[in-house]
Design an enzyme around this catalytic site. Structure first.
Site, PDB file in Angstrom:
ATOM      1  N   CYS A  79      -6.600  -6.655   2.885  1.00 53.70           N
ATOM      2  CA  CYS A  79      -7.892  -6.548   3.551  1.00 53.70           C
ATOM      3  C   CYS A  79      -8.993  -7.286   2.791  1.00 53.70           C
ATOM      4  O   CYS A  79     -10.101  -7.437   3.294  1.00 53.70           O
ATOM      5  CB  CYS A  79      -8.271  -5.085   3.748  1.00 53.70           C
ATOM      6  SG  CYS A  79      -8.108  -4.076   2.279  1.00 53.70           S
ATOM      7  N   PHE A  83      12.858   8.128   4.526  1.00 54.77           N
ATOM      8  CA  PHE A  83      11.441   8.320   4.798  1.00 54.77           C
ATOM      9  C   PHE A  83      10.809   6.951   5.045  1.00 54.77           C
ATOM     10  O   PHE A  83      11.286   5.939   4.532  1.00 54.77           O
ATOM     11  CB  PHE A  83      10.753   8.998   3.608  1.00 54.77           C
ATOM     12  CG  PHE A  83      11.213  10.419   3.367  1.00 54.77           C
ATOM     13  CD1 PHE A  83      10.380  11.482   3.662  1.00 54.77           C
ATOM     14  CD2 PHE A  83      12.470  10.689   2.848  1.00 54.77           C
ATOM     15  CE1 PHE A  83      10.785  12.790   3.444  1.00 54.77           C
ATOM     16  CE2 PHE A  83      12.894  11.997   2.626  1.00 54.77           C
ATOM     17  CZ  PHE A  83      12.053  13.046   2.926  1.00 54.77           C
ATOM     18  N   GLY A 122     -13.686  -0.078   9.730  1.00 55.30           N
ATOM     19  CA  GLY A 122     -15.029  -0.647   9.699  1.00 55.30           C
ATOM     20  C   GLY A 122     -15.003  -2.123   9.348  1.00 55.30           C
ATOM     21  O   GLY A 122     -14.001  -2.640   8.831  1.00 55.30           O
ATOM     22  N   HIS A 148       0.820  -1.222   0.000  1.00 55.53           N
ATOM     23  CA  HIS A 148       0.000   0.000   0.000  1.00 55.53           C
ATOM     24  C   HIS A 148       0.854   1.272   0.000  1.00 55.53           C
ATOM     25  O   HIS A 148       0.762   2.102  -0.901  1.00 55.53           O
ATOM     26  CB  HIS A 148      -0.918   0.018   1.219  1.00 55.53           C
ATOM     27  CG  HIS A 148      -1.867  -1.126   1.285  1.00 55.53           C
ATOM     28  ND1 HIS A 148      -2.769  -1.398   0.285  1.00 55.53           N
ATOM     29  CD2 HIS A 148      -2.067  -2.065   2.244  1.00 55.53           C
ATOM     30  CE1 HIS A 148      -3.483  -2.449   0.620  1.00 55.53           C
ATOM     31  NE2 HIS A 148      -3.076  -2.878   1.789  1.00 55.53           N
TER      32      HIS A 148
END
Length: 453
Positions: A42, A276, A327, A10
């Site tokens: 997910c 980073f 959720g 991601h």
């Protein structure tokens, strides 16, 4: 500018795509140890359960797409060492064994996380499986075809979704967790009690408050899970105990949390200005507690990855922080939460109060008017909202995004009581249930004593 990216799910994909667009002249090289990139983990339970038929839809990028942006992707290449002072890295080709070295001006660490694998006796038995990536999901599907009983260890989001998927596919299912409630990191007891009942009503065996001690097997295959309180026969075990950051490459080289999550500032910079980090490998500012926290969610990952690109050369766009909004759908119930639970807030020493209401989400004169259960957690003194949860058979989960914005903007529960929401009988009441829960928390207006003069 020469940019090296380690890991491409991601956060990595978001960082790479946006960096390539913002800096078309940059030389970007991606190192990925798997044979695929950008897998939406997910969606594993939907894939396992057969809701998603074509797994190609679970990938939102590919090496070919990155190549069109001028990015070189080295698949099946594992980075084995990073010299932060010399700004170079070493990687091994997992197919040939060849080692290569590369230099960089900027390094982007998006190495993600990996399942926690406790050192249980018998954990290496056949049919004791992990659940994280695309290859894991294919193994779970293949192994579960011919088994009768499945045991899931770990009652977080992934564990609950898998339990539901297996039950709907006709398997006998046991769910084991050391905590005394499922989803205890995301929801308070008012919600988990109801969810647990729906699971047991479907025939799922809940084994809560028991710690797994070992796995037993026969002929190399798992046959039982043994806890500190009992033994449970099974044909297949899925470990969903949790995740830890994949950050060993930078251990001792940048600042980290005790769990290994890389600490970054609002511009995604580590303690080394040339490095980073984003996604499941990093910790980020958590607005409810005003502290850094490890919150491995895809939503956090893609935002952080995009911000790396925006801040790679100069700090221009700070991250607004996260509420950890999430959720889940469990059978007929649509559930969402944001911020801290009441239990977590009190465990962290926060002085909070909570208000919970259950009401029809729209006027009772409508053909249907299903109930909505909503809870808001707020600081006792400041009355700042720090968390909320919602559950209904109607999909009202977008309301939690509204509360997320309230938390981000440090609004109070009293302000929630009077926010302007539209009214239309198809959708809500003249007082939206978000107003109603805020009003339920209102304190009485102080009165003055009448003074005679």
């Amino acid at each position: 500018m020469k940019i090296a990216v380690v890991g491409c799910t991601h956060a990595g994909t978001a960082a790479i795509v946006n960096t390539a667009k913002l800096y078309p002249d940059a030389q970007i090289t991606v190192y990925e140890r798997n044979d695929n990139i950008s897998f939406l983990s997910c969606g594993i339970a939907l894939y396992v359960g057969g809701v998603v038929k074509d797994p190609d839809g679970l990938f939102y990028s590919s090496p070919e797409q990155l190549k069109e942006l001028g990015v070189e992707t080295k698949m099946l290449h594992e980075v084995t060492d990073i010299d932060t002072e010399g700004r170079k890295l070493t990687a091994r080709n997992l197919e040939t064994g060849e080692e290569i070295t590369d230099t960089y001006d900027k390094l982007i660490m998006t190495t993600g996380s990996w399942p926690i694998i406790p050192n249980f006796e018998g954990v290496g038995l056949e049919n004791v499986l992990l659940c994280k990536n695309y290859n894991h999901s294919n193994t779970i599907i293949e192994k579960s075809k011919d088994v009768r009983h499945v045991t899931v260890v770990g009652a977080g989001y992934i564990g609950i979704e898998l339990v539901e998927a297996f039950q709907m596919n006709g398997k006998e299912v046991t769910l084991i967790d050391a905590e005394d409630r499922i989803l205890n990191k995301y929801l308070d007891a008012e919600f988990t009690d109801r969810i647990q009942k729906s699971l047991t009503d479907k025939g799922i065996e809940l084994v809560l408050g028991e710690k797994v001690s070992r796995f037993e097997g026969q002929d190399g295959k798992v046959t039982a899970v043994v806890t500190d309180k009992g033994e449970y026969r099974t044909d297949l075990v899925i470990l969903c105990i949790g995740f830890r950051p994949n950050t060993a490459l930078l251990k001792g080289k940048v600042d980290m949390m005790p769990n290994g999550a890389i600490l970054v500032d609002r511009y995604m910079r580590t303690s080394n200005p040339d490095i980073f980090a984003a996604g499941d490998s990093a910790a980020i500012y958590y607005n409810p507690t005003r502290q850094n926290a490890y919150i491995p969610l895809a939503t956090n990952a893609v935002r952080m990855g995009m911000l790396i690109a925006r801040n790679l050369v100069n700090p221009t766009m700070p991250y607004m922080g996260t509420q950890g909004t999430s959720g889940i759908k469990i059978y007929e119930q649509n559930i969402a939460g944001t911020g801290v639970t009441e239990a977590a807030a009190k465990a962290a020493g926060m002085a909070v109060q909570a208000v919970t209401i259950e009401d029809s989400y729209r006027p009772e004169f409508m053909p249907t008017a299903e109930k909505v259960l909503i809870k808001v957690i707020y600081e006792t003194e400041s009355r700042r909202i720090v968390g909320a949860q919602i559950m209904s058979e109607v999909d009202l989960t977008q309301s939690i995004n509204t509360i997320s914005v309230c938390i981000q903007n440090e609004m109070t529960v009293d302000q929630l009581a009077f926010i302007d929401f539209f009214f239309q009988p198809h959708y809500n009441k003249p007082w939206n249930f978000l107003n109603t829960v805020g009003q339920a928390a209102l304190e009485p207006v102080p009165t003055r004593e009448t003074v005679s003069v």
